[in-house]
Enzyme design. Structure first.
Site: not given
Ligand code: APR
Length: 270
Positions: A89, A123, A141, A149, A152, A210, A237
């Site tokens: 992290y 998220q 998230h 902690c 606590c 996204g 996209p």
């Molecule tokens: N603009 C918009 N969307 C985009 C772009 C962009 N430039 N580039 C990629 N994407 C889209 C992809 O098409 C995909 O649908 O963003 C999405 C990313 O998906 P994930 O990688 O699954 O991310 P997310 O949905 O945020 O994941 C949710 O999963 O792993 C856990 O805790 C983690 O918060 C995360 C959660």
């Protein structure tokens, strides 16, 4: 956890309704809806930060192709090897610190200024939304800059960018701390869910930007708002789990689609 179940399960019970609600409006309708709206909710996932150089989670170059969820994103993984998890992290924290908000983050910050009622549900843990200026934001998230902690439950700003010898400890009780991140298998904060639920039930427009919806929370949020009369716009996209419930799909990168959309909304207003 009662509240979470009541919001999410109610929606899960209506699969047929989900199918019948598929619609595909044009961008003009989205512009009109945003111009008329008084209350707007934005829900974001990793894609909104992709153009800031932060990898998304899924797909060939995604975070989860280079790290195992069970090792770095579960309470059990942290119990097994807290030092490795902290180091993972803190590496990401350093990467995020070097990233800048992109035009999509800027538009979402402008929306907060514009609408009398606004809520951003993200998220993302990368803090780019707050750095772009959003204040009405719920980081469901967690937050890469914070620790919690183990004894606590105090949440605090983590002063460390590299792991100190005695690990990271609570400023109040000096017990070991963990990253303030919601890991797989953990419950959402019921107070945040309640607040989101309340807002979604009365919001006019929801933008889902996204996210794949593989972690299904955004899908439920969008559908819940839709069932209460909101207009749902997806910015992605690619087709996602949210797509079938959105009225309108902007199939472009968020850093391109959102500035164009917002320019059109503002032009209509003059
Ligand atoms: N603009 C918009 N969307 C985009 C772009 C962009 N430039 N580039 C990629 N994407 C889209 C992809 O098409 C995909 O649908 O963003 C999405 C990313 O998906 P994930 O990688 O699954 O991310 P997310 O949905 O945020 O994941 C949710 O999963 O792993 C856990 O805790 C983690 O918060 C995360 C959660």
């Amino acid at each position: 956890m009662k509240r979470q179940e009541s919001v999410l399960d109610r929606i899960k019970e209506t699969p047929d309704e989900r199918e019948s609600m598929m619609t595909h409006d044009t961008e003009n309708t989205a512009v009109y809806k945003l111009r008329e709206a008084r209350s707007v909710t934005v829900i974001t996932g990793a894609g909104v930060s992709a153009e800031s150089g932060i990898p998304t989670f899924r797909g060939p170059d995604g975070t989860w192709s280079n790290a195992k969820i069970e090792d770095v994103a579960t309470p059990e993984g942290f119990q097994r090897n807290p030092q490795m998890v902290w180091e993972w992290y803190l590496r990401r924290r350093n990467e995020y610190a070097g990233a800048q908000p992109n035009p999509a983050h800027d538009v979402i910050a402008a929306m907060e200024q514009h609408y009398p009622e606004f809520l951003l549900v993200t998220q993302n843990i990368d803090t780019l939304h707050t750095r772009a200026g959003n204040r009405k934001v719920l980081e469901i998230h967690g937050n890469i800059n914070q620790a919690r902690c183990l004894r606590c439950d105090t949440v605090f700003e983590n002063p460390h960018f590299t792991l100190p010898e005695n690990s990271i400890t609570c400023p109040k009780c000096h017990a070991p701390a963990r990253p303030h991140i919601l890991w797989f298998g953990e419950m959402y904060d019921p107070a945040q869910l309640e607040q989101i639920n309340h807002f979604l039930a009365a919001t006019d427009v929801v933008l889902v930007v996204g996210t794949s919806g593989v972690v299904t929370t955004p899908v439920y949020f969008a559908l819940y708002a839709k069932q209460h009369g909101a207009y749902v716009i997806e910015v992605n996209p690619n087709v996602s789990e949210v797509s079938k419930d959105a009225h309108c799909h902007l199939r472009q990168n968020a850093g391109v689609a959102l500035p164009q959309l917002w320019q059109a909304v503002m032009a209509e207003e003059q």
